[in-house]
Write an enzyme that holds these catalytic residues in place. Structure first.
Site, short mmCIF file in Angstrom:
data_model
loop_
_atom_site.label_atom_id
_atom_site.label_comp_id
_atom_site.label_asym_id
_atom_site.label_seq_id
_atom_site.Cartn_x
_atom_site.Cartn_y
_atom_site.Cartn_z
N THR A 9 0.84 -1.20 0.00
CA THR A 9 0.00 0.00 0.00
C THR A 9 0.87 1.24 0.00
O THR A 9 1.97 1.23 0.56
CB THR A 9 -0.95 0.05 1.22
N LYS A 14 -3.49 3.68 6.10
CA LYS A 14 -3.73 2.23 6.16
C LYS A 14 -2.58 1.53 6.87
O LYS A 14 -2.80 0.66 7.71
CB LYS A 14 -3.79 1.65 4.75
N GLU A 42 -1.98 -0.58 -11.70
CA GLU A 42 -3.30 -0.23 -12.21
C GLU A 42 -4.35 -1.14 -11.56
O GLU A 42 -4.35 -2.34 -11.80
CB GLU A 42 -3.33 -0.37 -13.74
N ASP A 78 -7.76 -3.78 -0.44
CA ASP A 78 -8.52 -2.87 -1.29
C ASP A 78 -9.83 -2.61 -0.56
O ASP A 78 -10.45 -3.53 -0.04
CB ASP A 78 -8.78 -3.45 -2.68
N PHE A 161 -8.47 8.68 8.10
CA PHE A 161 -8.14 9.26 6.80
C PHE A 161 -9.37 9.17 5.90
O PHE A 161 -10.43 8.66 6.31
CB PHE A 161 -6.94 8.52 6.17
N TYR A 163 -12.61 9.01 3.97
CA TYR A 163 -14.01 9.34 4.24
C TYR A 163 -14.39 9.22 5.72
O TYR A 163 -15.56 9.35 6.07
CB TYR A 163 -14.93 8.42 3.41
N ASP A 164 -13.41 8.97 6.60
CA ASP A 164 -13.72 8.80 8.02
C ASP A 164 -14.56 9.94 8.63
O ASP A 164 -15.47 9.67 9.41
CB ASP A 164 -12.44 8.60 8.85
N LYS A 184 -11.15 2.23 16.48
CA LYS A 184 -11.48 1.99 15.07
C LYS A 184 -11.03 0.59 14.65
O LYS A 184 -11.79 -0.15 14.01
CB LYS A 184 -10.84 3.06 14.16
N HIS A 189 -13.88 -2.31 9.12
CA HIS A 189 -13.81 -3.23 7.99
C HIS A 189 -12.39 -3.81 7.87
O HIS A 189 -12.20 -5.00 7.71
CB HIS A 189 -14.21 -2.49 6.71
#
Ligand code: ITT
Length: 206
Positions: A9, A14, A42, A78, A161, A163-164, A184, A189
């Site tokens: 990553t 993350k 990609e 992902d 980070f 959309y938190d 968290k 997730h």
């Protein structure tokens, strides 16, 4: 003998969460950058699992070329945010939504704007995370984790980070950006997907 986990990553938010969750595995956990790998990948899969595998395999190939594949499991995550009343958007395109370089302040404001007039009960959303692991002998594993929540009406909190700040977790009465890292990781997730991956890894490495 597997000695370390190389995490594929480039997202610093993350890697911090992942290192905390994998700390008790008895393996060194390093980012691809720390392992000396720099590769543009990609992410053209149509599912989180496919993209996580694409990232892991790409970094595993680079390590092999560097002669450092033997003792490393390569893992990647992902993940994305799915908003029900937007038909699951931004989903697997979460990082690319409105452009990779657009600030999350702008992306979050845009999503809140698109939900204008939508009442509480219909603001349901979830973060989804797939983890892939690729072993030196070519074996591959995947796991998935989810956290359910709702989209808020304004950004709140400065932890985490992406959309938190707009992802409200009813059980806590706070957004994931208002949770401590430890809180968290316990419910997220990514936390859930990594715990499941740890169970699978332990079984394989026994
Ligand atoms: P790497 O591919 O290098 O791992 P990335 O940021 O591009 O980093 P993804 O392709 O998995 O990662 O995109 C996931 C996006 O979904 C991420 O950039 C955030 O916008 C969002 N996201 C995922 N997990 C999140 C979390 O825990 N909190 C907030 N936003 C999250």
């Amino acid at each position: 003998m597997v000695k370390k986990i190389v995490f594929a990553t480039g997202n610093a938010g993350k890697i911090r969460e992942i290192q905390a969750i994998l700390a008790d595995m008895g393996l060194e956990v390093v980012s691809m950058k720390e392992a000396g790998v720099s590769v543009d990948i990609e992410e053209n899969g149509s599912t989180y699992e496919e993209n996580a595998l694409i990232k892991s395999r790409a970094v595993a190939d680079c390590l092999a070329k560097m002669g450092q594949r033997e003792d490393a499991v390569v893992m990647a995550d992902d993940s994305g945010l799915e908003i029900d009343c937007l038909n699951g958007e931004p989903g697997v395109f979460s990082a690319r939504y409105m452009g990779e370089d657009t600030s999350y302040h702008i992306k979050n404001a845009n999503l809140i704007g698109r939900l204008e007039g939508v009442e509480d009960a219909r603001r349901t959303a979830r973060f989804v995370c797939a983890i892939a692991a690729v072993f030196p002998d070519g074996r591959e594993l995947t796991s998935r984790g989810v956290i359910e929540g709702r989209i808020g009406y304004e950004e709140k909190g400065s932890n985490g980070f992406g959309y938190d700040p707009i992802f409200y977790v009813p059980a806590f009465g706070r957004t994931t950006a208002e949770l401590s890292e430890e809180e968290k990781n316990r419910v997220s997730h990514r936390g859930n997907a990594l715990q499941e991956m740890k169970r699978q890894l332990r079984r394989i490495m026994e």
